[in-house]
Scaffold this active site. Structure first.
Site, PDB file in Angstrom:
ATOM      1  N   GLY A  45      11.820  -3.991 -23.276  1.00 24.99           N
ATOM      2  CA  GLY A  45      11.848  -2.545 -23.475  1.00 24.99           C
ATOM      3  C   GLY A  45      10.650  -2.124 -24.292  1.00 24.99           C
ATOM      4  O   GLY A  45      10.117  -2.925 -25.074  1.00 24.99           O
ATOM      5  N   GLN A  50       5.468   3.104 -29.662  1.00 25.03           N
ATOM      6  CA  GLN A  50       4.954   1.746 -29.869  1.00 25.03           C
ATOM      7  C   GLN A  50       3.547   1.556 -29.314  1.00 25.03           C
ATOM      8  O   GLN A  50       2.862   0.596 -29.686  1.00 25.03           O
ATOM      9  CB  GLN A  50       5.884   0.714 -29.221  1.00 25.03           C
ATOM     10  CG  GLN A  50       7.249   0.642 -29.878  1.00 25.03           C
ATOM     11  CD  GLN A  50       8.079  -0.459 -29.256  1.00 25.03           C
ATOM     12  OE1 GLN A  50       8.777  -0.225 -28.282  1.00 25.03           O
ATOM     13  NE2 GLN A  50       7.975  -1.662 -29.787  1.00 25.03           N
ATOM     14  N   CYS A  96      11.465  -7.171 -31.994  1.00 24.72           N
ATOM     15  CA  CYS A  96      10.757  -5.963 -31.559  1.00 24.72           C
ATOM     16  C   CYS A  96       9.264  -6.253 -31.488  1.00 24.72           C
ATOM     17  O   CYS A  96       8.728  -6.895 -32.397  1.00 24.72           O
ATOM     18  CB  CYS A  96      11.036  -4.845 -32.554  1.00 24.72           C
ATOM     19  SG  CYS A  96      10.190  -3.310 -32.181  1.00 24.72           S
ATOM     20  N   LEU A  97       8.612  -5.770 -30.445  1.00 18.52           N
ATOM     21  CA  LEU A  97       7.166  -6.003 -30.306  1.00 18.52           C
ATOM     22  C   LEU A  97       6.380  -5.354 -31.446  1.00 18.52           C
ATOM     23  O   LEU A  97       5.259  -5.774 -31.743  1.00 18.52           O
ATOM     24  CB  LEU A  97       6.668  -5.461 -28.960  1.00 18.52           C
ATOM     25  CG  LEU A  97       7.231  -6.168 -27.716  1.00 18.52           C
ATOM     26  CD1 LEU A  97       6.832  -5.425 -26.455  1.00 18.52           C
ATOM     27  CD2 LEU A  97       6.769  -7.613 -27.659  1.00 18.52           C
ATOM     28  N   HIS A 138      18.256   0.302 -29.009  1.00 17.01           N
ATOM     29  CA  HIS A 138      17.058  -0.106 -29.747  1.00 17.01           C
ATOM     30  C   HIS A 138      15.874   0.811 -29.384  1.00 17.01           C
ATOM     31  O   HIS A 138      15.144   1.273 -30.272  1.00 17.01           O
ATOM     32  CB  HIS A 138      16.746  -1.570 -29.404  1.00 17.01           C
ATOM     33  CG  HIS A 138      15.508  -2.123 -30.031  1.00 17.01           C
ATOM     34  ND1 HIS A 138      15.526  -3.172 -30.917  1.00 17.01           N
ATOM     35  CD2 HIS A 138      14.193  -1.792 -29.884  1.00 17.01           C
ATOM     36  CE1 HIS A 138      14.280  -3.446 -31.296  1.00 17.01           C
ATOM     37  NE2 HIS A 138      13.456  -2.621 -30.675  1.00 17.01           N
ATOM     38  N   GLU A 139      15.701   1.091 -28.082  1.00 19.35           N
ATOM     39  CA  GLU A 139      14.555   1.902 -27.655  1.00 19.35           C
ATOM     40  C   GLU A 139      14.724   3.364 -28.062  1.00 19.35           C
ATOM     41  O   GLU A 139      13.755   4.012 -28.479  1.00 19.35           O
ATOM     42  CB  GLU A 139      14.341   1.791 -26.141  1.00 19.35           C
ATOM     43  CG  GLU A 139      14.026   0.384 -25.628  1.00 19.35           C
ATOM     44  CD  GLU A 139      12.923  -0.324 -26.396  1.00 19.35           C
ATOM     45  OE1 GLU A 139      11.987   0.328 -26.885  1.00 19.35           O
ATOM     46  OE2 GLU A 139      13.015  -1.560 -26.537  1.00 19.35           O
ATOM     47  N   HIS A 142      13.699   3.955 -31.508  1.00 24.78           N
ATOM     48  CA  HIS A 142      12.251   4.115 -31.706  1.00 24.78           C
ATOM     49  C   HIS A 142      11.853   5.589 -31.618  1.00 24.78           C
ATOM     50  O   HIS A 142      10.933   6.031 -32.314  1.00 24.78           O
ATOM     51  CB  HIS A 142      11.474   3.346 -30.630  1.00 24.78           C
ATOM     52  CG  HIS A 142      11.238   1.899 -30.960  1.00 24.78           C
ATOM     53  ND1 HIS A 142      10.529   1.494 -32.061  1.00 24.78           N
ATOM     54  CD2 HIS A 142      11.591   0.761 -30.307  1.00 24.78           C
ATOM     55  CE1 HIS A 142      10.466   0.160 -32.077  1.00 24.78           C
ATOM     56  NE2 HIS A 142      11.107  -0.310 -31.027  1.00 24.78           N
TER      57      HIS A 142
END
Ligand code: NI
Length: 168
Positions: A45, A50, A96-97, A138-139, A142
């Protein structure tokens, strides 16, 4: 085109993302680049903040690694919002990236419903459980400026391997 991934403590990750009022060719191009970037970084995701754009858009794609896992073809969600959460919660490890090298368990509702627009501008509703429910939450976090580490006690954050990828 691959995009650099912004990492914490970059402030863009803490801003509330702007709703998208019109699906322009630039938005469609951005969605394509986000998908490519997510693949390259081995993510499941990615949210627009991000990659440095404070816009309410996320991409999600789950590839099953075994027969009993869920496979979700690419979802591009514009202005997504959670419309329902189950009372039942579940504790699972997340990474997470934008938080490279760290992971930790987060307690979240086990099922959610999400409404969003797709790239054609149509309203879609997703009823999700399991990994998809977790990735959606989670997304969408963000887009509100929240990171998973906000929910993990400091002594429960662990180190994990970093996927080699260009980061800002
Ligand atoms: Ni993330």
């Amino acid at each position: 085109m691959l995009l650099p991934i912004y990492t914490q403590p970059n402030q863009i990750l803490r801003q509330k993302a702007q709703p998208i009022s019109e699906i322009t060719p630039e938005i469609i191009e951005l969605a394509k680049n986000m998908r490519e970037t997510m693949h390259q970084a081995s993510g499941i995701g990615l949210a627009a903040p991000q990659i440095g754009k404070s816009l309410a858009m996320v991409v999600i794609e789950l590839k099953a690694e075994s027969e009993d896992e869920l496979s979700i073809p690419l979802l591009t969600l514009i202005n997504p919002r959670i419309t329902w959460k189950s009372l039942q919660k579940i504790n699972e490890v997340e990474a997470c990236l934008s938080v490279p090298g760290l992971e930790g368990a987060v307690i979240r509702p086990s099922r959610v419903r999400v409404k969003a627009l797709n790239l054609e501008g149509k309203t879609i509703e997703i009823k999700a459980s399991g990994l998809l429910a977790r990735v959606l939450q989670h997304e969408i976090d963000h887009l509100d400026g929240n990171l998973f580490i906000d929910y993990v006690k400091k002594n429960q954050i662990k180190e994990c391997p970093i996927v080699d990828y260009l980061r800002k």
